[in-house]
Design a protein around this motif. Structure first.
Motif, mmCIF file in Angstrom:
data_model
loop_
_atom_site.group_PDB
_atom_site.id
_atom_site.type_symbol
_atom_site.label_atom_id
_atom_site.label_comp_id
_atom_site.label_asym_id
_atom_site.label_seq_id
_atom_site.Cartn_x
_atom_site.Cartn_y
_atom_site.Cartn_z
ATOM 1 N N TYR A 180 -71.542 -36.228 -9.513
ATOM 2 C CA TYR A 180 -71.516 -35.209 -8.366
ATOM 3 C C TYR A 180 -72.465 -35.830 -7.663
ATOM 4 O O TYR A 180 -73.500 -35.805 -6.624
ATOM 5 N N GLU B 41 -62.449 -34.321 -4.955
ATOM 6 C CA GLU B 41 -63.456 -32.838 -4.313
ATOM 7 C C GLU B 41 -64.563 -33.184 -4.831
ATOM 8 O O GLU B 41 -65.553 -32.485 -4.327
ATOM 9 N N GLU C 294 -66.646 -35.405 -2.255
ATOM 10 C CA GLU C 294 -66.432 -34.599 -1.079
ATOM 11 C C GLU C 294 -67.048 -33.455 -1.120
ATOM 12 O O GLU C 294 -68.392 -33.771 -0.121
ATOM 13 N N HIS C 295 -67.713 -32.580 -1.532
ATOM 14 C CA HIS C 295 -68.175 -31.530 -1.528
ATOM 15 C C HIS C 295 -69.948 -31.972 -1.996
ATOM 16 O O HIS C 295 -70.792 -31.862 -0.887
ATOM 17 N N ASN D 35 -70.447 -34.228 0.713
ATOM 18 C CA ASN D 35 -70.801 -33.239 2.313
ATOM 19 C C ASN D 35 -71.625 -31.892 2.656
ATOM 20 O O ASN D 35 -71.337 -31.130 3.371
ATOM 21 N N THR E 148 -70.276 -29.418 0.331
ATOM 22 C CA THR E 148 -69.803 -28.575 1.039
ATOM 23 C C THR E 148 -69.700 -27.192 -0.017
ATOM 24 O O THR E 148 -69.341 -26.086 0.195
ATOM 25 N N LYS E 149 -70.085 -27.878 -1.455
ATOM 26 C CA LYS E 149 -69.708 -26.603 -2.198
ATOM 27 C C LYS E 149 -70.615 -27.424 -3.616
ATOM 28 O O LYS E 149 -70.620 -28.420 -3.631
ATOM 29 N N SER E 150 -71.335 -26.167 -4.170
ATOM 30 C CA SER E 150 -72.123 -26.592 -4.519
ATOM 31 C C SER E 150 -71.097 -27.144 -6.000
ATOM 32 O O SER E 150 -70.120 -26.728 -6.784
ATOM 33 N N ASP F 155 -70.439 -24.341 -8.561
ATOM 34 C CA ASP F 155 -69.213 -23.436 -8.029
ATOM 35 C C ASP F 155 -67.569 -24.296 -8.135
ATOM 36 O O ASP F 155 -67.358 -23.579 -8.170
ATOM 37 N N ILE F 156 -68.226 -25.434 -8.434
ATOM 38 C CA ILE F 156 -66.953 -26.831 -8.411
ATOM 39 C C ILE F 156 -65.921 -25.971 -10.073
ATOM 40 O O ILE F 156 -64.923 -26.410 -10.558
#
Length: 464
Positions: free
Chosen positions: A261, A428, A431-432, A435, A437-439, A442-443
């Motif tokens: 990440y 994912e 991707e997150h 982009n 789109t999600k911490s 949170d994942i």
């Protein structure tokens, strides 16, 4: 034959590799329908079954070894050497692209031949398709990783080679970036990736996102590499509440996936991760266009053979340190299984081939892998950095009695598919992160919720 590679001895590490073996109640390993017992331990290469005349078929995922121009040792060379020992046994090789999916269909259809690399099936189904090589007690004396395809005390698979889990890197890129010591923590690794980006033209971390299966490969680091616990993957994980939580010390699954990440969030990966090229990346890292890739040790020789700079390819342990020491998850590659419905002569011929391949072919060494015969300590150069840094291998212990199928059940219920083709969940993360789109937290919270729901559905006792 490929150029020989300097051997590295691992006496202390071998002890840790073998420490996972357990005792199981032995039972008869008779072949279905024949009443004849075939035992791996009783086969002596070059002496047993030399009177057999047979033609057998092996179905394999290694299509590269059947292609012209393969830079390693091709299957044809192995078959040529096998013929010198067993001149009356002919082995036909069938290579299958998209093996993980197609092999399951072929297995269920029954038209796959005499030997196959065992695909991902429930262990309780093993005896329906494959002949037992012998009891776990017997096989622990013969091979490493005997428990991988063990069920009810019987062993149905013999590994073709073993892998350690670590990180491929280009030594010249590291030198050009000013990296003097290999990273041992996630923070050090991300710092080094930033140095590669700022001081070289190389891609710091090549994710191989588009290949898919390379993403699921990140799951392989959750056990020994991240926890130093041989019981983690098949026992502790199953009974842990919120296994993807932040332990706060740079260990456990949270730390593994956060490396990916953070690399993606900091633009330390490909400019366009959707267009990665698996075959092309081999030459890229060889030429110094890539700094690191997170893959098993099996990839080491492929990257060496993909260009003019084999000596620039290095292999290091995953950057996690536990109480001042580093560990590496270790386990088998695809394993040979012998068709329970083959004729007795074909079973004997297949057994002779599997044992010859394990003990005499040199395949594991040629592929940069962990040798499979229990007493074989002939390690290739891929593990030099592991030896220099006193990295200990950790092989997963088998599941507790009665829980052999529990991980599969939790994977199915949670849809996380850990070590079972869970490519999408890791994709994912990229991707997150890319982009925004999600911490990451949170994942991981979503994964913990899915895992907890699966545990509840399967009535799992929470112990940790």
């Amino acid at each position: 034959m490929k150029k020989s590679i300097k051997v590295v001895a691992f006496t202390a590490i071998i002890a840790s590799l073998l420490s996972f073996v357990g005792c199981s109640k032995s039972k008869d390993s008779k072949s279905k329908g024949s009443g004849v017992s075939f035992s791996y331990a009783d086969v002596e290469v070059g002496k047993s079954y030399t009177d057999i005349t047979a033609k057998i078929k092996l179905m394999t995922h290694r299509t590269d070894m059947l292609q012209d121009g393969y830079t390693g040792v091709p299957f044809s060379k192995y078959l040529e050497e096998f013929k010198k020992v067993y001149p009356n046994i002919t082995v036909e090789i069938e290579g299958i692209t998209d093996y993980a999916s197609i092999s399951l269909l072929r297995l269920q259809g029954g038209d796959w031949g005499d030997i196959m690399m065992i695909p991902s099936i429930d262990k309780k189904e093993l005896s329906n398709y494959f002949m037992s090589f012998g009891s776990l007690d017997e096989m622990n004396k013969e091979i490493k990783f005997a428990s991988n395809w063990e069920y009810d005390g019987q062993v149905y698979g013999v590994p073709s080679t073993g892998n350690a889990q670590g990180v491929l890197y280009n030594k010249k890129v590291f030198k050009d970036a000013g990296i003097k010591n290999l990273p041992k923590t996630p923070d050090e690794f991300i710092k080094d990736l930033k140095l590669i980006k700022s001081k070289t033209n190389a891609i710091p971390l090549y994710t191989n996102y588009a290949a898919g299966w390379t993403m699921g490969a990140w799951d392989a680091y959750l056990g020994g590499s991240a926890t130093a616990d041989e019981n983690y993957m098949n026992n502790v994980l199953l009974h842990t509440k919120d296994p993807f939580k932040n332990y706060g010390d740079g260990t456990h699954p949270y730390a593994v996936y956060k490396v990916l990440y953070d690399a993606a969030a900091n633009k330390l990966i490909e400019d366009d991760y959707t267009t990665t090229d698996w075959e092309g990346c081999k030459g890229m890292i060889n030429r110094g266009e890539i700094g690191t890739m997170v893959l098993g040790s099996w990839a080491f020789t492929q990257m060496q053979g993909a260009g003019p700079n084999p000596d620039d390819i290095g292999y290091m342990s995953f950057p996690i340190t536990i109480n001042g020491k580093q560990y590496a998850s270790a386990g088998p590659d695809y394993c040979f299984g012998i068709n329970i419905n083959a004729s007795d002569d074909n079973k004997k011929a297949a057994l002779a081939f599997v044992k010859w391949f394990t003990e005499k072919s040199g395949f594991a060494y040629n592929e940069g892998g962990i040798p499979i015969a229990a007493d074989d300590n002939n390690y290739p150069a891929a593990y030099a950095a592991f030896s220099e840094n006193n990295v200990a291998f950790v092989a997963d212990a088998p599941a507790a009695a009665g829980e052999s199928d529990l991980l599969n059940a939790l994977n199915s219920e949670s849809e996380l598919n850990i070590n079972a083709g869970g490519n999408l969940k890791v994709q994912e993360i990229i991707e997150h992160a890319s982009n925004g789109t999600k911490s990451f937290d949170d994942i991981m919270a979503d994964w913990n919720a899915a895992w907890s729901a699966a545990q509840k559905s399967e009535s799992v006792e929470i112990k940790y």
